[in-house]
Design a protein around this motif. Structure first.
Motif, PDB file in Angstrom:
ATOM      1  N   ASP A  91      -7.321   5.332  -5.533  1.00 61.04           N
ATOM      2  CA  ASP A  91      -6.620   3.938  -5.441  1.00 61.04           C
ATOM      3  C   ASP A  91      -5.836   3.944  -6.741  1.00 61.04           C
ATOM      4  O   ASP A  91      -6.588   3.668  -7.780  1.00 61.04           O
ATOM      5  N   TYR A 114       0.912  -1.181   0.007  1.00 58.34           N
ATOM      6  CA  TYR A 114       0.121   0.016  -0.027  1.00 58.34           C
ATOM      7  C   TYR A 114       0.769   1.257  -0.140  1.00 58.34           C
ATOM      8  O   TYR A 114       1.954   1.371   0.574  1.00 58.34           O
ATOM      9  N   ASN A 128      -7.457  -9.039   2.389  1.00 55.96           N
ATOM     10  CA  ASN A 128      -7.318  -7.820   1.530  1.00 55.96           C
ATOM     11  C   ASN A 128      -5.807  -7.698   1.182  1.00 55.96           C
ATOM     12  O   ASN A 128      -5.451  -7.421  -0.033  1.00 55.96           O
ATOM     13  N   GLN A 140      -4.521  -7.271  -2.598  1.00 52.26           N
ATOM     14  CA  GLN A 140      -3.700  -6.428  -2.993  1.00 52.26           C
ATOM     15  C   GLN A 140      -2.387  -6.845  -3.898  1.00 52.26           C
ATOM     16  O   GLN A 140      -1.936  -6.246  -4.889  1.00 52.26           O
ATOM     17  N   ASN A 192     -13.104  -1.539  -3.655  1.00 49.98           N
ATOM     18  CA  ASN A 192     -11.597  -1.182  -3.815  1.00 49.98           C
ATOM     19  C   ASN A 192     -11.424  -0.299  -4.860  1.00 49.98           C
ATOM     20  O   ASN A 192     -10.440  -0.806  -5.467  1.00 49.98           O
TER      21      ASN A 192
END
Length: 333
Positions: free
Chosen positions: A204, A43, A150, A154, A199
């Protein structure tokens, strides 16, 4: 959901809290598990997914000196989850395929050595790149079914986003999980639509990148979505799955494997393969287990990947993709 009897290694706990790569003002930068890997955080530093009160904390590593040089065996205190990329794209037998490996550890620890680092040379021989996932853990205050899952989604998006740069085939990106790591890989087979829906914000950078894996490995798994909810919806374009576990010697994990297999089989999902072995216990990663059949599950996995076309040259359509398309079309009738 993992019981592991520690081997007779010499351990050293390496606290990197004073690392020159980290401070209270910036996210911690992890140490590579295998030399030469590309390390990327999952992230952005300002992501709301991160716990900003702890993201600067150092990971703690246990190392073994059985191998020279000393190698990292397991990791805890993960607050800046990441991937470590080991590309096989320069190999003569390069397939363009990549597998994200989610180590197990009961959500208390990540066994990144036997269920991470050991995968790198194995997949390299197949011409497949390996990506070791360092996901957040329940023991560190995270919800495994949400935060860690998650992280797995990701990781899929992040690898696919870098496919061109890393010379990977974006249609050959899979994930394989061991034990508690399989509690991350199994949901990616059926819940990717919900993750993409939840998401897709304008801020993003990966919002438009697919989180769907092209193949899934479920190795001596913890509970899968079908354990608590046998009627979990299976998408029309569900990817193929390979499942392996010991049987009576690892009864609870074999039953969880069967939950997953039975639901997929009832739905007629193509290219579903499961191996439950007569002898063997829980854990062990890729080791040969003294020559018992369970020790050869990796050969069966490589055969499965080859049969589905994932070990062909990059860019060639796979049998798996054709079968998925046919199944999806049939499901819409």
């Amino acid at each position: 959901m993992r019981v592991f009897l520690a081997p007779l290694f010499v351990f050293a706990v390496l606290s990197l809290g004073t690392s020159t790569h980290s401070s209270a003002a910036e996210p911690f930068q992890p140490q590579p598990i295998v030399p030469g890997g590309i390390l990327l955080p999952l992230y952005p530093a300002d992501s709301p997914q991160l716990n900003h009160d702890r993201v600067h904390e150092a990971e703690n590593y246990n190392s073994t000196f059985e191998k020279k040089p000393a190698t990292i065996l397991n990791v805890i205190n993960i607050h800046n989850p990441s991937i470590e990329v080991h590309l096989a794209t320069d190999e003569p037998n390069n397939t363009g395929a990549a597998v994200i490996v989610a180590p197990g550890g009961g959500h208390k620890i990540l066994w990144v050595g036997p269920e991470g680092a050991d995968c790198v040379p194995f997949f390299k021989k197949q011409g497949v790149s390996t990506i070791i996932l360092r996901n957040r853990l329940r023991v560190d205050g995270y919800v495994a079914e949400i935060d860690a899952v998650n992280d797995a989604f990701q990781a899929i998006r992040l690898v696919r986003a870098h496919a061109v740069e890393w010379k990977l085939d974006p249609a050959k990106i899979g994930i394989m999980g061991f034990s508690a790591g399989a509690e991350l890989s199994a949901p990616t087979a059926v819940l990717y639509e919900a993750f993409e829906r939840d998401n897709n914000g304008a801020s993003d950078p990966l919002a438009k990148v697919s989180a769907r894996p092209d193949f899934v490995g479920v190795i001596y798994p913890g509970p899968t979505p079908f354990t608590a909810h046998p009627e979990t919806r299976i998408p029309g374009d569900v990817p193929p799955s390979f499942i392996a576990s010991a049987g009576s010697g690892d009864k609870v994990h074999a039953l969880w494997a069967t939950d997953y297999f039975t639901a997929m089989l009832k739905a007629g999902v193509p290219n579903l393969e499961m191996h439950i072995y007569g002898n063997g216990g829980h854990g062990g990663g890729l080791r040969d287990r003294g020559g018992i059949p369970f020790g050869a599950w990796t050969a069966r996995y490589a055969e499965w990947l080859k049969d589905l076309g994932f070990l062909n040259k990059p860019g060639l359509p796979t049998k798996a993709a054709a079968d998925v398309a046919a199944y999806a079309k049939k499901s819409k009738r």
